[in-house]
Scaffold this motif. Structure first.
Motif, PDB file in Angstrom:
ATOM      1  N   TYR A 355      38.721 -27.896 -27.574  1.00  9.27           N
ATOM      2  CA  TYR A 355      38.759 -27.914 -29.036  1.00  9.27           C
ATOM      3  C   TYR A 355      38.277 -29.277 -29.514  1.00  9.27           C
ATOM      4  O   TYR A 355      38.873 -30.307 -29.178  1.00  9.27           O
ATOM      5  N   VAL A 417      42.411 -33.256 -35.087  1.00  4.52           N
ATOM      6  CA  VAL A 417      42.798 -32.045 -34.350  1.00  4.52           C
ATOM      7  C   VAL A 417      44.144 -31.542 -34.864  1.00  4.52           C
ATOM      8  O   VAL A 417      44.321 -30.341 -35.121  1.00  4.52           O
ATOM      9  N   GLN A 421      45.098 -27.718 -37.318  1.00  3.39           N
ATOM     10  CA  GLN A 421      45.880 -26.584 -36.819  1.00  3.39           C
ATOM     11  C   GLN A 421      46.438 -25.780 -37.988  1.00  3.39           C
ATOM     12  O   GLN A 421      46.935 -26.340 -38.956  1.00  3.39           O
ATOM     13  N   ASP A 550      43.945 -29.875 -24.696  1.00  2.00           N
ATOM     14  CA  ASP A 550      44.039 -29.086 -25.924  1.00  2.00           C
ATOM     15  C   ASP A 550      45.488 -28.743 -26.247  1.00  2.00           C
ATOM     16  O   ASP A 550      45.906 -28.758 -27.415  1.00  2.00           O
ATOM     17  N   GLN A 554      46.847 -30.008 -29.737  1.00  2.00           N
ATOM     18  CA  GLN A 554      47.092 -28.969 -30.727  1.00  2.00           C
ATOM     19  C   GLN A 554      48.574 -28.828 -31.056  1.00  2.00           C
ATOM     20  O   GLN A 554      48.934 -28.188 -32.041  1.00  2.00           O
ATOM     21  N   GLN A 580      43.201 -21.888 -27.227  1.00  2.00           N
ATOM     22  CA  GLN A 580      41.873 -22.266 -26.756  1.00  2.00           C
ATOM     23  C   GLN A 580      40.805 -21.440 -27.461  1.00  2.00           C
ATOM     24  O   GLN A 580      40.901 -20.221 -27.538  1.00  2.00           O
ATOM     25  N   GLU A 581      39.811 -22.094 -28.005  1.00  2.00           N
ATOM     26  CA  GLU A 581      38.714 -21.381 -28.670  1.00  2.00           C
ATOM     27  C   GLU A 581      37.917 -20.600 -27.617  1.00  2.00           C
ATOM     28  O   GLU A 581      37.616 -21.096 -26.529  1.00  2.00           O
TER      29      GLU A 581
END
Length: 582
Positions: A355, A417, A421, A550, A554, A580-581
């Motif tokens: 991310y 980051v 969220q 991440d 996140q 996770q993207e």
């Protein structure tokens, strides 16, 4: 991981939720949500909630003693309500929110209980330097400019309240040490003594305004700015400057230690809890610092040998501090080196992070009025400030570590980051020093894995920065709990790091006047490193560094025990990151 730190994390059992039962009580969840929803609305009404998502200036809060007492009573009431809720009755996501929120409210209440508002100035920052940041914001429309003008018009009232608080602090010996205040009146003088309103920092937003604002309206806004700066801002700064020079600075306390303040031992312990999110004592932290310094010293000696230098550590430090090859000749050269390091990270980012934040950052010099007393750099959402003042104190060999810490993957990466969220309550946008500074220091170490450091000198610069933060554990507790002198603290940093003497002096003054904050960095890094090692050992070949990073970022800024528990869950989930993207 040091056993004492691990025990202190576990001691904060109210925050560790991973081993709690998975069931939830909907009544408890609703009570908790109603508490923080009402409190946040109240915080906004009192102009105490900071919103970094907009460039618009917010209302200045009331800082008088009566308002402070009302806040304390309110937050103590919130704590009483929270204490009636058992974290085990909340669903897992709300347990995280509860841990973050309770720690946040407790810190706010403790600061008020000790009347910390009576000391709104220290060697690092002050209420009046913080106000200048609104002048460096970009305003997008006429309404935001009018909001900014309204804030400028509040300066007389706001400064009068702060001055009254400072007088109350003077009366009971609750001030920064006198030695740390030398020169800290310069930002006041830069406004008070400016020849015209247009020469002050507060006029800066009007020098280049958005084309979407009609020309006639721009001229009107500029005229209003000149008037409010001339009639409100500059006279206010003149009064504050006179108070600082003739009353506050001459009468500030001559002692250094937090222990010497009213109820000083309890006050310092409250700052330890706030800045480390642990229950460690000053003595335990001091011992951790000495132990970690010994480990880093061994790494430094290995790196000296790898460089080919023939001599001991003091000789090598003298070589680094004096050889011209390690210093930029112009501010532009220093800024260009910082930009080069930042772009080197960009080339490796995808290998270590899944991310990536949407928000980019600019690299800009620290403003001239703050630079002589400012740190080497500072980063956050949208900006990486590089101090170009006194170039012989800004070593190029330590610039890669500084850049990783302040820009990416440090503060200018981690904060966006967290802000990006979705679905988090607004109080989760706050900053917890142990997590944020711990992550930024971890980012410096990560640079070795990423191949950012190109030679032994840059690796040593990173180790010197590691030693600097470990030394803070020794120096901060030494000053505030063990009676260390300013010279003793400076000597410890001079002997154990490659920092230039100018930077050592400004840093020690920061630790003296800001008890506990310096403890965040290394204890936070230790907690993140411990969590990573635990995950690597448990997951083996399933461990994915991108998923780990991440998961940490996140999560947002959280107390260290919450981070530890989240990584336990990460391990239980097999090292996957549900956010996770794809």
């Amino acid at each position: 991981m040091n056993k004492k730190l691990g025990a202190a994390l576990c001691a904060a059992g109210v925050l560790v939720f991973a081993t709690l039962p998975a069931h939830a009580d909907s009544g408890a969840e609703q009570r908790f949500k109603s508490i923080y929803t009402a409190e946040w609305k109240w915080r906004q009404e009192k102009h105490l909630a900071r919103d970094d998502s907009s460039g618009a200036s917010r209302e200045l809060p009331h800082e008088d003693a009566a308002s402070q007492a009302a806040r304390l009573a309110y937050w103590q009431g919130v704590l009483a309500q929270l204490n009636a809720i058992a974290p085990a009755d909340l669903p897992p996501p709300e347990r995280i929110n509860f841990a973050v929120y309770r720690a946040q409210i407790a810190a706010l209440a403790e600061a008020l209980r000790f009347h910390e508002y009576e000391m709104p100035v220290n060697a690092d920052s002050s209420f009046y330097t913080n106000l200048a940041y609104s002048a460096r914001s970009g305003y997008k429309n006429a309404q935001e400019y009018r909001s900014y003008l309204h804030q400028l018009g509040e300066f007389p009232r706001y400064f009068d309240e702060q001055t009254a608080n400072m007088r109350a602090g003077l009366a009971r010996g609750f001030t920064p040490p006198k030695v740390t205040l030398a020169g800290r009146d310069a930002p006041l003088a830069s406004v008070a003594d400016a020849a015209t309103p247009q020469d002050t920092i507060f006029y800066k937003p009007f020098k280049q305004m958005p084309a979407s604002i009609p020309a006639a309206e721009q001229e009107q806004l500029r005229a209003e700015a000149v008037a409010v700066i001339r009639d409100q801002v500059q006279p206010t700064y003149k009064r504050m400057l006179a108070f600082m020079r003739t009353d506050y600075m001459p009468r500030a306390r001559t002692t250094l230690a937090a222990y010497a303040l009213p109820d000083g031992k309890a006050y310092y312990q409250s700052k330890i809890v706030e800045f480390t999110t642990t229950s460690l004592s000053a003595e335990q932290i001091h011992e951790i610092g000495l132990s970690e310094m010994a480990k880093i010293r061994a790494e430094m000696m290995e790196t000296i040998r790898a460089s080919g230098f023939k001599g001991d550590l003091p000789a090598f430090l003298q070589f680094l501090r004096t050889d011209p090859q390690f210093y930029a000749k112009t501010p532009q050269e220093l800024l260009m080196h910082a930009a080069w390091v930042a772009k080197k990270f960009d080339a490796k980012a995808g290998d270590y992070f899944g991310y990536l934040p949407r928000r980019r950052f600019a690299i800009v010099p620290v403003p001239d009025d703050q630079a002589p007393y400012y740190t080497a750099g500072r980063g956050g959402p949208g900006v990486y400030l590089v101090n170009t003042y006194n170039l012989p104190s800004r070593a190029l060999y330590s610039l890669p570590a500084l850049t990783l810490h302040e820009s990416a993957p440090g503060h200018a990466f981690q904060m966006p980051v967290a802000m990006e969220q979705k679905g988090l309550p607004p109080f989760r946008r706050g900053y917890i020093s142990a997590f944020g500074e711990g992550w930024a220091l971890y980012a410096e170490r990560l640079g070795s894995e990423m191949g950012i450091y190109e030679n032994a000198y840059e690796t040593f610069g990173m180790l010197s920065y590691q030693a600097w933060r470990a030394a803070r554990l020794v120096v901060d507790t030494g000053i505030h709990a063990k009676g260390w002198t300013r010279a003793q603290a400076q000597a410890y940093l001079h002997e154990n790091t490659a920092l230039a003497d100018h930077e050592i002096e400004t840093e020690v003054d920061r630790y003296i006047s800001w008890p506990g904050q310096a403890l965040s960095y290394y204890l936070g890094e230790m907690a993140i490193t411990k969590a990573r090692h635990k995950a690597e050992a448990a997951l083996g070949p399933k461990f994915d560094i991108r998923n780990f990073h991440d998961t940490v970022l996140q999560l947002g800024s959280v107390p260290l025990p919450v981070l530890e528990a989240r990584i336990d869950q990460f391990i239980a989930d097999g090292g996957t990151n549900p956010y996770q993207e794809k």
